[in-house]
Design a protein around this motif. Structure first.
Motif, PDB file in Angstrom:
ATOM      1  N   GLY A 169      27.506  70.244  -5.348  1.00  0.00           N
ATOM      2  CA  GLY A 169      27.104  69.515  -6.546  1.00  0.00           C
ATOM      3  C   GLY A 169      25.967  70.242  -7.236  1.00  0.00           C
ATOM      4  O   GLY A 169      26.065  71.442  -7.495  1.00  0.00           O
ATOM      5  N   TRP A 170      24.889  69.526  -7.471  1.00  0.00           N
ATOM      6  CA  TRP A 170      23.752  70.132  -8.173  1.00  0.00           C
ATOM      7  C   TRP A 170      22.471  69.605  -7.515  1.00  0.00           C
ATOM      8  O   TRP A 170      22.399  68.442  -7.118  1.00  0.00           O
ATOM      9  CB  TRP A 170      23.782  69.731  -9.648  1.00  0.00           C
ATOM     10  N   GLN A 171      21.469  70.453  -7.407  1.00  0.00           N
ATOM     11  CA  GLN A 171      20.189  70.009  -6.845  1.00  0.00           C
ATOM     12  C   GLN A 171      19.063  70.880  -7.359  1.00  0.00           C
ATOM     13  O   GLN A 171      19.273  72.045  -7.726  1.00  0.00           O
ATOM     14  CB  GLN A 171      20.205  70.046  -5.319  1.00  0.00           C
ATOM     15  N   SER A 172      17.874  70.298  -7.397  1.00  0.00           N
ATOM     16  CA  SER A 172      16.713  71.071  -7.839  1.00  0.00           C
ATOM     17  C   SER A 172      15.422  70.390  -7.364  1.00  0.00           C
ATOM     18  O   SER A 172      15.408  69.199  -7.053  1.00  0.00           O
ATOM     19  CB  SER A 172      16.713  71.180  -9.364  1.00  0.00           C
ATOM     20  N   TYR A 173      14.362  71.204  -7.311  1.00  0.00           N
ATOM     21  CA  TYR A 173      13.016  70.668  -7.052  1.00  0.00           C
ATOM     22  C   TYR A 173      12.087  71.203  -8.131  1.00  0.00           C
ATOM     23  O   TYR A 173      12.138  72.391  -8.465  1.00  0.00           O
ATOM     24  CB  TYR A 173      12.501  71.106  -5.680  1.00  0.00           C
ATOM     25  N   ALA A 174      11.301  70.310  -8.703  1.00  0.00           N
ATOM     26  CA  ALA A 174      10.316  70.750  -9.699  1.00  0.00           C
ATOM     27  C   ALA A 174       8.990  70.086  -9.390  1.00  0.00           C
ATOM     28  O   ALA A 174       8.948  68.947  -8.906  1.00  0.00           O
ATOM     29  CB  ALA A 174      10.782  70.364 -11.097  1.00  0.00           C
ATOM     30  N   VAL A 178      -1.942  71.560 -11.547  1.00  0.00           N
ATOM     31  CA  VAL A 178      -2.953  71.800 -12.576  1.00  0.00           C
ATOM     32  C   VAL A 178      -2.945  73.240 -13.093  1.00  0.00           C
ATOM     33  O   VAL A 178      -3.656  73.567 -14.033  1.00  0.00           O
ATOM     34  CB  VAL A 178      -4.376  71.425 -12.090  1.00  0.00           C
ATOM     35  N   ARG A 179      -2.172  74.099 -12.440  1.00  0.00           N
ATOM     36  CA  ARG A 179      -1.970  75.447 -12.985  1.00  0.00           C
ATOM     37  C   ARG A 179      -0.593  75.912 -12.544  1.00  0.00           C
ATOM     38  O   ARG A 179       0.124  75.192 -11.843  1.00  0.00           O
ATOM     39  CB  ARG A 179      -3.075  76.398 -12.518  1.00  0.00           C
ATOM     40  N   ASN A 180      -0.247  77.132 -12.926  1.00  0.00           N
ATOM     41  CA  ASN A 180       1.142  77.551 -12.790  1.00  0.00           C
ATOM     42  C   ASN A 180       1.522  78.032 -11.394  1.00  0.00           C
ATOM     43  O   ASN A 180       2.686  78.019 -11.025  1.00  0.00           O
ATOM     44  CB  ASN A 180       1.405  78.667 -13.811  1.00  0.00           C
ATOM     45  N   ALA A 181       0.563  78.483 -10.608  1.00  0.00           N
ATOM     46  CA  ALA A 181       0.889  79.008  -9.281  1.00  0.00           C
ATOM     47  C   ALA A 181      -0.236  78.665  -8.313  1.00  0.00           C
ATOM     48  O   ALA A 181      -1.331  78.293  -8.750  1.00  0.00           O
ATOM     49  CB  ALA A 181       1.068  80.527  -9.348  1.00  0.00           C
ATOM     50  N   MET A 182       0.041  78.815  -6.991  1.00  0.00           N
ATOM     51  CA  MET A 182      -0.968  78.539  -5.962  1.00  0.00           C
ATOM     52  C   MET A 182      -1.568  77.148  -6.155  1.00  0.00           C
ATOM     53  O   MET A 182      -2.785  76.994  -6.218  1.00  0.00           O
ATOM     54  CB  MET A 182      -2.102  79.577  -6.065  1.00  0.00           C
ATOM     55  N   VAL A 183      -0.706  76.173  -6.257  1.00  0.00           N
ATOM     56  CA  VAL A 183      -1.226  74.861  -6.590  1.00  0.00           C
ATOM     57  C   VAL A 183      -0.555  73.781  -5.751  1.00  0.00           C
ATOM     58  O   VAL A 183       0.631  73.847  -5.456  1.00  0.00           O
ATOM     59  CB  VAL A 183      -1.042  74.594  -8.111  1.00  0.00           C
ATOM     60  N   ILE A 184      -1.351  72.824  -5.322  1.00  0.00           N
ATOM     61  CA  ILE A 184      -0.827  71.659  -4.605  1.00  0.00           C
ATOM     62  C   ILE A 184      -0.209  70.727  -5.655  1.00  0.00           C
ATOM     63  O   ILE A 184      -0.769  70.557  -6.746  1.00  0.00           O
ATOM     64  CB  ILE A 184      -1.979  70.954  -3.850  1.00  0.00           C
ATOM     65  N   ALA A 185       0.911  70.119  -5.309  1.00  0.00           N
ATOM     66  CA  ALA A 185       1.635  69.303  -6.292  1.00  0.00           C
ATOM     67  C   ALA A 185       0.836  68.071  -6.711  1.00  0.00           C
ATOM     68  O   ALA A 185       0.317  67.337  -5.873  1.00  0.00           O
ATOM     69  CB  ALA A 185       2.972  68.858  -5.706  1.00  0.00           C
ATOM     70  N   THR A 186       0.753  67.885  -8.025  1.00  0.00           N
ATOM     71  CA  THR A 186       0.277  66.610  -8.567  1.00  0.00           C
ATOM     72  C   THR A 186       1.426  65.612  -8.491  1.00  0.00           C
ATOM     73  O   THR A 186       1.244  64.433  -8.209  1.00  0.00           O
ATOM     74  CB  THR A 186      -0.139  66.818 -10.044  1.00  0.00           C
ATOM     75  N   VAL A 187       2.621  66.147  -8.726  1.00  0.00           N
ATOM     76  CA  VAL A 187       3.856  65.374  -8.659  1.00  0.00           C
ATOM     77  C   VAL A 187       4.966  66.348  -8.286  1.00  0.00           C
ATOM     78  O   VAL A 187       4.964  67.490  -8.743  1.00  0.00           O
ATOM     79  CB  VAL A 187       4.181  64.782 -10.055  1.00  0.00           C
ATOM     80  N   GLY A 188       5.895  65.924  -7.457  1.00  0.00           N
ATOM     81  CA  GLY A 188       7.085  66.735  -7.188  1.00  0.00           C
ATOM     82  C   GLY A 188       8.308  65.841  -7.201  1.00  0.00           C
ATOM     83  O   GLY A 188       8.261  64.710  -6.697  1.00  0.00           O
ATOM     84  N   VAL A 189       9.396  66.341  -7.778  1.00  0.00           N
ATOM     85  CA  VAL A 189      10.647  65.565  -7.806  1.00  0.00           C
ATOM     86  C   VAL A 189      11.789  66.455  -7.342  1.00  0.00           C
ATOM     87  O   VAL A 189      11.983  67.552  -7.879  1.00  0.00           O
ATOM     88  CB  VAL A 189      10.964  65.026  -9.226  1.00  0.00           C
ATOM     89  N   ALA A 190      12.512  65.972  -6.349  1.00  0.00           N
ATOM     90  CA  ALA A 190      13.762  66.622  -5.927  1.00  0.00           C
ATOM     91  C   ALA A 190      14.905  65.711  -6.349  1.00  0.00           C
ATOM     92  O   ALA A 190      14.838  64.495  -6.150  1.00  0.00           O
ATOM     93  CB  ALA A 190      13.777  66.804  -4.415  1.00  0.00           C
ATOM     94  N   THR A 191      15.932  66.320  -6.942  1.00  0.00           N
ATOM     95  CA  THR A 191      17.110  65.547  -7.353  1.00  0.00           C
ATOM     96  C   THR A 191      18.343  66.216  -6.762  1.00  0.00           C
ATOM     97  O   THR A 191      18.481  67.439  -6.836  1.00  0.00           O
ATOM     98  CB  THR A 191      17.221  65.525  -8.894  1.00  0.00           C
ATOM     99  N   VAL A 192      19.195  65.411  -6.158  1.00  0.00           N
ATOM    100  CA  VAL A 192      20.413  65.933  -5.540  1.00  0.00           C
ATOM    101  C   VAL A 192      21.601  65.125  -6.054  1.00  0.00           C
ATOM    102  O   VAL A 192      21.656  63.909  -5.877  1.00  0.00           O
ATOM    103  CB  VAL A 192      20.347  65.810  -3.992  1.00  0.00           C
TER     104      VAL A 192
END
Ligand SMILES: Cc1cc2nc3c(=O)[nH]c(=O)nc-3n(C[C@H](O)[C@H](O)[C@H](O)COP(=O)(O)OP(=O)(O)OC[C@H]3O[C@@H](n4cnc5c(N)ncnc54)[C@H](O)[C@@H]3O)c2cc1C
Length: 286
Positions: A169-174, A178-192
């Motif tokens: 099917g389709w899946q992704s994580y985004a 607070v910046r583009n790299a080397m950053v702890i997630a403020t929010v993360g969403v995985a959709t499958v």
């Protein structure tokens, strides 16, 4: 403090046997805690030479990832093409140096609400294989991670593998940070989006005490991607807006030094809607 460096899983489990030692994998969480003034009060069992749990194998429709497999390994093939959401999560962890050292077992055992693999593993219904010298347990993510930085692991247990289903099917994580790299997630969403099971699942990171699923949004998404008799359909913009609202309602964000309740809730909705639009377009074009 004593550091032992077993060369097999059996030796590692024996060393952990009396519950007085703790495992050390990449040290990217454990040593940070020590550096922040939490002294190591127990002896340490290094997993560095336990090759049995450092690799990964693709076995039919399951990828078995060793508990001490690094993010660098997980970001590459065969995970990249079979479980792309997990490879995407792996690529977002820290820097190349952190990804060369940090492991999936360490991420799960730390049980940080911001752990990047956790929402993905929850959305995929992954199974964690936990072993001690005398027993093996196969556990779902919600049974392992029971609170912020709290797991149900016993002191003599090791995460030896994570079994991740390969989903057609389709899946992704985004993730938002607070910046583009080397950053702890403020929010993360995985959709499958699982075409075989005709189901949609969401795994949220950093918006709850533990990784969250969104049952109401998942039911609505299922109805948006398939008719009652199972015929695929393309979700409308209105469907996607409604599902994103339900994902936002399913989040349990808090205010902290990284973000606010409002921003986090808004962001999960944005990421979920973005995923659903891309999934709908990709599946339609297949
Ligand atoms: C600069 C920096 C950036 C980071 N960025 C991110 C990021 O973007 N996303 C993210 O999710 N994390 C991030 N982290 C956190 C960390 O890198 C990850 O959580 C990593 O996966 C931890 O794995 P480790 O092998 O280093 O764990 P360790 O530090 O070795 O261990 C962590 C804990 O897990 C236990 N443990 C380790 N392995 C096992 C096992 N197999 N079975 C049972 N218990 C075990 C240890 O006893 C310890 O309690 C970052 C850390 C740093 C220092």
């Amino acid at each position: 403090m004593l550091v032992s460096s077993p060369r097999s899983l059996e030796e590692a489990l024996a060393a952990l046997g009396d519950g007085s030692c703790r495992p050390l994998a990449g040290g990217t969480d454990l040593m940070v805690a020590v550096n922040h003034g939490h002294p190591m009060t127990s002896d340490v069992v290094s997993l560095d030479r336990v090759d049995e749990i450092r690799g990964l194998t693709l076995d039919g429709d399951v990828v078995r990832i060793g508990g001490a497999a690094t993010w660098t390994l997980i970001a590459d093939e065969p995970v990249r093409s079979t479980v792309p959401a997990l490879a995407q999560a792996a690529r977002t962890v820290g820097s190349p140096q952190i990804r060369n050292a940090g492991t999936i077992g360490g991420n799960i055992a730390t049980a940080s609400p911001a752990g990047d693999s956790l929402g993905v593993l929850a959305a995929l219904d992954a199974t964690v294989e936990v072993r001690s010298a005398s027993r093996t347990r196969l556990m779902a993510i919600p049974d392992v991670i029971i609170g912020p930085k709290v797991t149900s692991l016993e002191a003599d247990e090791l995460i030896v593998a994570v079994h991740v289903p390969v989903v057609r099917g389709w899946q992704s994580y985004a993730k938002v940070g607070v910046r583009n790299a080397m950053v702890i997630a403020t929010v993360g969403v995985a959709t499958v989006v699982n075409e075989e099971a005709r189901s949609v699942s969401f795994g949220l990171t950093s918006v709850g005490p533990t990784p969250l699923r969104c049952p109401d949004a998942e039911v609505a998404a299922c109805e948006a991607f398939w008719t009652l008799d199972g015929t695929p359909r393309t979700p409308t913009a209105r469907d996607i807006g409604h599902i994103a609202e339900l994902v936002m309602e399913g989040a349990q964000p808090i205010d902290d030094h990284r973000s606010s309740v409002e921003y986090r809730r808004h962001s999960v909705g944005v990421l979920a809607a973005r995923h659903l639009r891309t999934a709908a377009r990709t599946l339609r074009e297949q």
